[in-house]
Enzyme design. Sequence first.
Site, PDB file in Angstrom:
ATOM      1  N   LYS A 113       0.774  -1.011  -0.207  1.00  0.00           N
ATOM      2  CA  LYS A 113      -0.025   0.067  -0.015  1.00  0.00           C
ATOM      3  C   LYS A 113       0.972   1.222   0.012  1.00  0.00           C
ATOM      4  CE  LYS A 113      -2.083  -1.379   3.745  1.00  0.00           C
ATOM      5  NZ  LYS A 113      -1.298  -2.661   3.531  1.00  0.00           N
ATOM      6  N   CYS A 202     -11.628  -0.361  17.126  1.00  0.00           N
ATOM      7  CA  CYS A 202     -10.201  -0.602  16.607  1.00  0.00           C
ATOM      8  C   CYS A 202      -9.346  -1.107  17.955  1.00  0.00           C
ATOM      9  CB  CYS A 202      -9.479   0.511  15.817  1.00  0.00           C
ATOM     10  SG  CYS A 202      -7.929   0.211  15.134  1.00  0.00           S
ATOM     11  N   MET A 203      -9.200   0.135  18.750  1.00  0.00           N
ATOM     12  CA  MET A 203      -8.132  -0.188  19.634  1.00  0.00           C
ATOM     13  C   MET A 203      -8.913   0.395  21.238  1.00  0.00           C
ATOM     14  SD  MET A 203      -7.315   3.411  19.517  1.00  0.00           S
ATOM     15  CE  MET A 203      -8.390   3.637  20.534  1.00  0.00           C
ATOM     16  N   MET A 370      -6.116  -6.774  16.543  1.00  0.00           N
ATOM     17  CA  MET A 370      -7.384  -7.061  16.402  1.00  0.00           C
ATOM     18  C   MET A 370      -7.989  -8.470  17.077  1.00  0.00           C
ATOM     19  SD  MET A 370      -8.530  -4.306  15.973  1.00  0.00           S
ATOM     20  CE  MET A 370      -7.172  -3.184  16.598  1.00  0.00           C
ATOM     21  N   GLY A 407      -3.752   0.065  14.586  1.00  0.00           N
ATOM     22  CA  GLY A 407      -4.223  -0.016  13.240  1.00  0.00           C
ATOM     23  C   GLY A 407      -4.156   1.315  12.393  1.00  0.00           C
ATOM     24  N   GLN A 408      -4.925   2.254  12.778  1.00  0.00           N
ATOM     25  CA  GLN A 408      -4.837   3.473  11.838  1.00  0.00           C
ATOM     26  C   GLN A 408      -3.747   4.302  12.186  1.00  0.00           C
ATOM     27  OE1 GLN A 408      -8.924   4.615  11.187  1.00  0.00           O
ATOM     28  NE2 GLN A 408      -9.331   3.911  13.142  1.00  0.00           N
TER      29      GLN A 408
END
Length: 781
Positions: A113, A202-203, A370, A407-408
């Site tokens: 990516k 997510c977190m 996750m 994650g992000q």
Amino acid sequence: MTTSKDEKSDDVLGLSGTSDALGNGLDEVSPTVFSRRDILRLGAALGLTTLGGGAFWGVLEAMAAKGPATEWFKSVCRYCGTGCGVQLGMSDGEVIEVRGDEDAHNQGKLCIKGSLLTVLNQLPGRLTTPQIRRDGTLRKASWDEAMALVAERFKQAIREAGPSSVAYFGSGQLYIEESYTANKLFKAGLGSNNVDGNPRLCMASAAVGYTKTYGKDEPPGAFEDIDHAEVFFIIGANPAECHQPVFERILSRRRQHPNTVIVCVDPRRTMTAEYADIHISPRPGSDLLLLWSMANVIVHDGFADRDFVSAHVSMQNVDGSAADWGALERFLDGYAPSKVSERLGVPAARIRELAQLFATRPATMSLWTMGLNQRVDGVALNTTMNALHLLTGQIGRPGATPLSLTGQGNACGGVRDTGSLAHLLPHGRLITNPAHRAEMEQHWGVPAGRIAPTPGLDALELFRAMEDGRVRCLLNVCTNPGQSMPNLGRYEEAMKRAFVVVVDAFEDTATSRFADVVLPAAMWIEKEGVYGQTERRYQLLEKLLEAPGEARSDLEILVDFAERMGLADLISARTPAEVWEEYRNLSSHSKYDFSGMTRERLREAHGLQWPCPTEDHPGTARRYIPGDPFVREGRDIDFYGTPDHKARIFLTPYEDRSDPVDADFPLILTTGRIVEQWHTGTMTDRIPEIREATPRGHFELCEGDAVPLGLQDGDRALVTSRYGALEGPVKVSRSPRPGTLFAAFYDAHWLVNKVVTDRCDPTSKQPDYKTTAVHVEKVRT
Ligand SMILES: Nc1nc2c(c(=O)[nH]1)N[C@H]1C(S)=C(S)[C@@H](COP(=O)(O)OP(=O)(O)OC[C@H]3O[C@@H](n4cnc5c(=O)[nH]c(N)nc54)[C@H](O)[C@@H]3O)O[C@H]1N2
Ligand SMILES: Nc1nc2c(c(=O)[nH]1)N[C@H]1C(S)=C(S)[C@@H](COP(=O)(O)OP(=O)(O)OC[C@H]3O[C@@H](n4cnc5c(=O)[nH]c(N)nc54)[C@H](O)[C@@H]3O)O[C@H]1N2
Ligand code: SF4
Ligand SMILES: [Mo]
């Protein structure tokens, strides 16, 4: 011990001609015929040993680059929490080359990516003008028309139903300046604590886990610890696909230090599992049994570091009362390996082996994502993961640390640190704490009592409140809940009932179908801002491109909205640099102190890690040990986040609260990611190389489950849960353990979340995307 994959380099290349040579999901690889998907996947696997150079690089350059760059700029990848530094080669106002930044923590490496960032800003389907829904159709509108309508509807809702009838749903992909502004605008300006967003999905469990354990959120360790660890305990994470440069660094450590052992705990045989030395495949949802059983062995077999525990740790029973060593022993009695082995699906001897490895090797690092956070017991899993490090003293030394992978790109800095969740205020302050509210009211210059005393609505509750009319207006920024929320059918109905404003970079998302107003956003380097990533590393991204059409930065949109809501005085910082100054100064009042990170320093540095209290402070890689500015003189370790300077272990028992598996719903569906695609696919699925190389949405299951159902590779199946049903093709592979199906969620035309449960952890409110009980039947055509 099994031979590890990267030692068998021929196999890594897939040139042995065997299928599944790279493990999970790789289509048949023949030595002579490569599909584009093979090239991408192979590149990814190659990347695990040579990413940043070699054949993969050549393929990508041919695919993506357009010519020699005239100028190079330092930046950061758009996507994930690894936060890879990039060098962007520009020519004629376009990004034409991208390279991993050799001087950044990712040491020049990027995943697919990141390597395809060159095409990101040129993708088709960008939103270029605001749109308003008229007669059921979204139609072009001016900024003034659209913003006037948004302000009018928000004002009307507040007037008629009070401030808690309006809400903000944000993202761990916005810049710090943007999330900070939105949080302040809603909580201190509009008086609504309904500020939540995708980081809840997510977190949230990781954040609560750290806060309960150390009194402060964010990891104690850093990526640098990888270079010192001997055991990598990777649980509920697939970094070979989701945090590739991190995994590459782990493999590089193993190459240099042959005693290294990589453990992977995952019910699927993922690409990570393929490279691991030990793969443990527990029944989905049962990991807490594994962690406590390891603790049982650690305590009973004398592997615990009792000196460390008595000096630095306090223990609590589930009712909140203090626990001593005897209570711990009694608690752990129920988790002897022989007692849990069957429920867990892991042999008792394996559990003993793992416990010994974890406790007795010189430095153990655990990494999770996750597979632990998105669980009904996500908080207990996080506190217990931390507990294993505390019981064994595997913390506070190079290589010995827990590290939850984020994650992000900006979930840590943007959302956790700014406090942009319904129950938080900046820097670990809590809405429910009157002193914290008073402090923030003072810093923000609003009257005492302005911040409402009760937490706002978490993601699931927020959508439920749209269902029953408690929330009438939603500002949804940089997230696509119409595809990413669990139990989607229910929340689609909810979105239909509210006035929904979607701020996105792309048109036609699963969420904009429900929008009343759509606003076009600038993305990534079309705007300036700071990302705060996994290891407390803050990095500046400068504006290098103009946004297309009339698109504006999310900050500009928030500032305009604030003005129209009569809050121009409160939201007085209007540029990213001005907001940063305000926020940097605010941090000096906390243990998150990054007041030494001036814009100028961030422009020069390849990221800085907080605490960083002064302009000459180098930043802090490892917390709670000397070098961390908050550690008291003369202490080797100082958990200063709690009043008694001790970290806490919580004796939380395992309870099976997952979606029940029974005769009607006998299999477990788990969901997640693949290396090429980012979440809901709005960006990556528009990249032709990726789109053509990745299959459309499908269910993956093992042969042992497929055969009795009469299913073969390529057949269609109907998968039904208590929440919804979805039909799709099946792929039969060796990856999911028996009894388990897997599906990814990037395909916008195949919304797998219609089937996924919206059960959640009772404390963190993070949904359990990992264990939905399902029924599978073959679709006969
Ligand atoms: N390629 C790619 N990379 C990404 C992203 C992306 O969309 N694409 N998104 C980013 C984001 S926001 C996130 S949150 C991270 C997620 O990163 P990861 O958490 O690594 O990814 P997932 O695929 O969601 O889930 C990880 C693993 O959990 C396993 N799992 C499921 N149930 C259980 C269980 O009960 N126990 C255990 N031990 N494991 C279980 C799954 O089989 C899966 O392999 O990735 C980040 N990086
Ligand atoms: N089944 C299943 N579902 C899951 C998960 C799972 O494991 N399984 N994981 C959950 C997790 S961990 C996460 S993080 C979520 C992610 O879920 P989402 O946040 O819904 O997914 P994204 O695709 O990242 O959405 C980001 C949106 O922002 C837009 N965008 C990009 N850049 C900008 C910008 O600068 N400004 C604005 N305004 N918009 C922009 C993109 O076009 C896209 O529509 O999914 C959750 N859902
Ligand atoms: S690992 Fe994450 S930050 Fe690094 S290149 Fe890939 S998506 Fe970008
Ligand atoms: Mo995430």
